[in-house]
Scaffold this motif. Structure first.
Motif, PDB file in Angstrom:
ATOM      1  N   GLY A 298       0.788  -1.216   0.000  1.00 39.32           N
ATOM      2  CA  GLY A 298       0.000   0.000   0.000  1.00 39.32           C
ATOM      3  C   GLY A 298       0.823   1.270   0.000  1.00 39.32           C
ATOM      4  N   VAL A 299       2.043   1.219  -0.562  1.00 34.65           N
ATOM      5  CA  VAL A 299       2.910   2.390  -0.591  1.00 34.65           C
ATOM      6  C   VAL A 299       3.745   2.341  -1.872  1.00 34.65           C
ATOM      7  N   PRO A 300       3.922   3.473  -2.555  1.00 33.26           N
ATOM      8  CA  PRO A 300       4.764   3.463  -3.756  1.00 33.26           C
ATOM      9  C   PRO A 300       6.208   3.155  -3.403  1.00 33.26           C
ATOM     10  N   ALA A 301       6.885   2.443  -4.275  1.00 29.09           N
ATOM     11  CA  ALA A 301       8.241   1.987  -3.976  1.00 29.09           C
ATOM     12  C   ALA A 301       9.208   3.138  -3.756  1.00 29.09           C
ATOM     13  N   ASP A 302       9.042   4.249  -4.510  1.00 32.36           N
ATOM     14  CA  ASP A 302      10.011   5.334  -4.367  1.00 32.36           C
ATOM     15  C   ASP A 302       9.903   6.047  -3.032  1.00 32.36           C
TER      16      ASP A 302
ATOM     17  N   VAL B 146       1.575  -4.646 -16.185  1.00 26.10           N
ATOM     18  CA  VAL B 146       2.453  -4.042 -17.189  1.00 26.10           C
ATOM     19  C   VAL B 146       3.854  -3.875 -16.633  1.00 26.10           C
ATOM     20  N   MET B 147       3.943  -3.392 -15.392  1.00 26.06           N
ATOM     21  CA  MET B 147       5.261  -3.169 -14.806  1.00 26.06           C
ATOM     22  C   MET B 147       5.928  -4.474 -14.406  1.00 26.06           C
ATOM     23  N   ARG B 148       5.162  -5.462 -14.049  1.00 21.78           N
ATOM     24  CA  ARG B 148       5.765  -6.772 -13.787  1.00 21.78           C
ATOM     25  C   ARG B 148       6.354  -7.346 -15.074  1.00 21.78           C
ATOM     26  N   ALA B 149       5.664  -7.097 -16.202  1.00 19.81           N
ATOM     27  CA  ALA B 149       6.186  -7.561 -17.486  1.00 19.81           C
ATOM     28  C   ALA B 149       7.453  -6.796 -17.864  1.00 19.81           C
ATOM     29  N   VAL B 150       7.487  -5.499 -17.550  1.00 15.21           N
ATOM     30  CA  VAL B 150       8.696  -4.704 -17.795  1.00 15.21           C
ATOM     31  C   VAL B 150       9.861  -5.275 -16.993  1.00 15.21           C
ATOM     32  N   ALA B 151       9.619  -5.566 -15.707  1.00 11.17           N
ATOM     33  CA  ALA B 151      10.669  -6.120 -14.849  1.00 11.17           C
ATOM     34  C   ALA B 151      11.164  -7.465 -15.380  1.00 11.17           C
TER      35      ALA B 151
ATOM     36  N   GLN C  54       6.351   8.154 -19.502  1.00  5.70           N
ATOM     37  CA  GLN C  54       5.344   7.343 -18.808  1.00  5.70           C
ATOM     38  C   GLN C  54       5.987   6.131 -18.144  1.00  5.70           C
ATOM     39  N   LEU C  55       6.916   5.482 -18.846  1.00  7.42           N
ATOM     40  CA  LEU C  55       7.608   4.331 -18.269  1.00  7.42           C
ATOM     41  C   LEU C  55       8.400   4.751 -17.038  1.00  7.42           C
ATOM     42  N   HIS C  56       9.081   5.888 -17.115  1.00  4.71           N
ATOM     43  CA  HIS C  56       9.868   6.343 -15.972  1.00  4.71           C
ATOM     44  C   HIS C  56       8.960   6.616 -14.771  1.00  4.71           C
TER      45      HIS C  56
ATOM     46  N   LEU D 133       9.007   4.490 -11.133  1.00  6.38           N
ATOM     47  CA  LEU D 133       9.253   5.026  -9.800  1.00  6.38           C
ATOM     48  C   LEU D 133       8.278   4.418  -8.799  1.00  6.38           C
ATOM     49  N   THR D 134       7.011   4.355  -9.179  1.00  6.97           N
ATOM     50  CA  THR D 134       5.988   3.789  -8.286  1.00  6.97           C
ATOM     51  C   THR D 134       6.198   2.296  -8.061  1.00  6.97           C
ATOM     52  N   ALA D 135       6.519   1.578  -9.134  1.00  6.95           N
ATOM     53  CA  ALA D 135       6.610   0.118  -9.055  1.00  6.95           C
ATOM     54  C   ALA D 135       7.936  -0.378  -8.495  1.00  6.95           C
TER      55      ALA D 135
END
Length: 231
Positions: A79-83, A135-140, A162-164, A168-170
């Protein structure tokens, strides 16, 4: 005796469950790996954010347990953004309601296997929260496999900005930093398997051994020789 470390795949997809015992007077450096962890220090629950450098180590020793979430998986669950947690270790009570954390702390403290108790907490939480951004899991996954940032962005259908922003969040930092961290981890795994530094560097996606040495210095704050204890 030295340090004792055990790790296994979790029932939570992509996660690893681990336990660590550190002898007093020794240090156990934790290198950046693109992941976030839910930790048990033996006394309290903590969250380890994504690292951009080797986490500070102490010489006090002790026993630790944790569940390490795959890159991009933790923000939805916690429940918190990674950055917001980049390069930090914060009490879980700073993120979740105090009464809930007190109950969970008692649960882990009384467990025969704290690591298994942490896994159960993560599974319970995952069942009640939105799944990670697919989407971000696929990027990772693409970056972890050695793909370029440009390829990952194209595959995800995202522009550079948009990716950047979503990275940051993911992940806690931009895709270029994540790619660099994951490349270093690939190289270190290859060295552990017995490959010479130069061969490991090329196989991991570095231009040459000097490239790997720079990544090691910048991200881990040490040298390959010092880390592995061999020339």
């Amino acid at each position: 005796m030295g340090d004792s470390y055990e790790e296994r795949a979790s029932r939570l997809h992509g996660a690893k469950v681990w336990s660590l015992t550190v002898e007093p007077g020794t240090v156990h450096p934790v290198l950046p790996d693109g992941c976030m962890d839910l930790l048990w220090s033996g006394e309290r629950l903590l969250v380890a954010g994504p690292d951009t450098r080797t986490a500070p180590a102490t010489g006090t020793g002790g026993s630790w347990a944790g569940i390490r979430f795959a890159p991009g998986a933790a923000p939805a669950l916690l429940g918190v953004p990674a950055d917001a947690l980049r390069d930090l270790r914060v009490p879980l009570a700073a993120l979740w309601p105090g009464h809930s954390v007190r109950r969970l702390t008692e649960r882990v403290a009384e467990a025969a296997e704290p690591a298994a108790a942490l896994e159960d907490i993560a599974l319970d939480r995952a069942a009640r929260t939105e799944p990670p951004d697919p989407v971000m899991r696929a990027v990772a996954a693409r970056l972890e496999a050695g793909g370029s940032v440009a390829d990952a962005a194209h595959s995800a259908g995202l522009g550079t900005r948009q990716l950047h922003r979503r990275s940051l969040t993911a992940f806690g930092y931009g895709p270029k930093t994540l790619a660099r961290v994951l490349r270093l981890q690939r190289a270190l795994a290859l060295v552990r398997s017995g490959l010479p530094y130069a061969d490991a560097a090329l196989a991991a996606g570095c231009a040459d051994q000097a490239h790997l040495a720079r990544d090691m210095r910048d991200l881990a704050g040490t040298t390959l020789t010092a880390y592995f204890g061999r020339p």
